[in-house]
Design a protein around this motif. Structure first.
Motif, short mmCIF file in Angstrom:
data_model
loop_
_atom_site.label_atom_id
_atom_site.label_comp_id
_atom_site.label_asym_id
_atom_site.label_seq_id
_atom_site.Cartn_x
_atom_site.Cartn_y
_atom_site.Cartn_z
N UNK A 1 0.84 -1.12 -0.16
CA UNK A 1 0.02 -0.08 0.06
C UNK A 1 1.01 1.20 0.02
N UNK A 2 1.94 1.20 0.82
CA UNK A 2 3.09 2.18 0.39
C UNK A 2 4.03 1.50 -0.25
N UNK A 3 4.29 1.35 -1.58
CA UNK A 3 5.12 0.69 -2.32
C UNK A 3 6.40 0.58 -1.29
N UNK A 4 6.89 1.41 -0.82
CA UNK A 4 7.89 1.87 0.07
C UNK A 4 7.98 0.65 1.15
N UNK A 5 6.83 0.47 1.61
CA UNK A 5 6.80 -0.76 2.60
C UNK A 5 7.25 -2.01 2.05
N UNK B 1 2.81 7.35 2.13
CA UNK B 1 3.94 8.37 1.85
C UNK B 1 4.96 7.83 2.45
N UNK B 2 6.52 7.82 1.77
CA UNK B 2 7.55 7.49 2.62
C UNK B 2 8.41 8.52 2.68
N UNK C 1 4.22 6.37 6.32
CA UNK C 1 2.52 6.93 6.95
C UNK C 1 1.74 6.42 5.77
N UNK C 2 0.54 5.56 6.11
CA UNK C 2 -0.42 5.37 5.07
C UNK C 2 -1.90 5.57 5.89
N UNK C 3 -2.60 5.94 5.07
CA UNK C 3 -4.14 6.23 5.39
C UNK C 3 -5.00 5.49 4.38
#
Length: 328
Positions: free
Chosen positions: A10-14, A293-294, A305-307
């Protein structure tokens, strides 16, 4: 839990930044842009990371229940209830990841769950002015989770990553808690499902400068178990399995900042009691939209941070997650 596919990507950075580690051990890749240049998206052999996370989930439900029969077009004999329920769940998680090989990563997650449930019921048909209210709050350890991820290819795109997650039942089961017959709710909060489950998944990552496209599919299988329901004799409960599918895109703004957006659909199959589907068994469809957002804080850590917003009635209304991984 080992992040469900849409949460993981969901945050591709994760998906990327938590795991990619440069071979020189002095440059942790934390952005989508770096992923385009490095094909390995899991922790290399012998490297590990520790992640602290905080998740806040809010769900509310307003319902009118009518139990009775119509005598005349303008008269209902029976009982009408109006209920308002608000559930707030805060989860503190500690996750450790270790690279077993350059293509395989091991993950262990231990959550602590704190819940606050508030339910208000008013029987308006009886003419009673009384409002029945119940509020429960408390916390305990949640369900411990163990997972493995394996990257199948390195030399060609898209990259394919398989996952396998095992969820235990270390949390407080809802079947261990007495039921308040007045409001038909639990007298205490639960912090686990009460059942073991296993989840295979498959994720596709396709870098296309300056973005990364991702898609995933998963299946959660819940193991049957015998439990006491409402103080009665033991019954065999088979929770409905879950089919999930999702996708989205991550975009690099600069070397330190990137964002992503994704959608996810889950279908929860009907549950069974003693091999039979109850009359009120329901097939659930859960859709959600996630924006993440990463921000790279230093060479070894980032802020994610993800919402998430629910798009259907049964999906949680809102979820906010903050993750801070640190790479050793």
């Amino acid at each position: 839990m080992l992040d469900k596919p849409i949460v993981w990507c969901g945050t591709v950075l994760l998906c990327m930044s938590q795991s990619i580690y440069a071979e020189e051990n002095n440059d942790v890749t934390l952005t989508v842009g770096d992923v385009i240049d490095k094909p390995g998206v899991l922790s290399p052999k012998g490297t590990w990371s520790l992640e602290g996370s905080l998740s806040f989930t809010q769900n509310s439900s307003n319902r009118v229940s009518v139990v009775g029969y119509t005598v005349l077009p303008t008269l209902i004999v029976g009982r009408i209830e109006v209920s308002d329920a608000d559930f707030v769940t805060t989860t503190f998680g500690l996750t450790a990841r270790l690279g077993l090989t350059n293509a395989t990563e091991f993950e262990l997650r231990l959550p602590y769950v704190y819940r606050n449930d508030q339910i208000v019921v008013r029987p308006i048909q009886d003419g009673s002015p009384d409002v029945i209210s119940r509020s429960n709050s408390g916390g305990a350890m949640g369900d411990l989770e163990i997972g493995l991820r394996h990257q199948f290819n390195f030399d060609s795109t898209p990259y394919w990553i398989g996952g396998l997650r095992l969820k235990t039942k270390t949390g407080r089961s809802p079947y261990e808690i007495d039921i308040d017959e007045t409001t038909n709710t639990l007298e205490d909060v639960s912090t686990g499902s009460g059942f073991w489950s296993i989840e295979p998944s498959l994720t596709m990552l396709y870098p296309t400068d300056p973005a990364v496209l991702f898609a995933n599919i998963g299946y959660i299988y819940n193991f049957k178990d015998k439990v006491e329901v409402g103080g009665s004799e033991e019954q065999e409960i088979d929770l409905g399995d879950t089919i999930s599918i999702g996708g989205g895109m991550g975009f690099a703004v600069n070397p330190d900042l990137s964002f992503s957006i994704g959608v996810n659909h889950r279908t929860i199959l009907k549950s069974k009691i003693n091999g039979q589907e109850p009359d009120d068994a329901k097939l659930l469809h859960l859709d959600s939209l996630t924006f993440g957002v990463n921000l790279r804080m230093n060479p070894r850590s980032s802020l994610n941070i993800s919402a998430q917003a629910g798009l259907t009635e049964d999906t949680p209304d809102f979820q906010l997650s903050v993750r801070v991984p640190y790479y050793f």
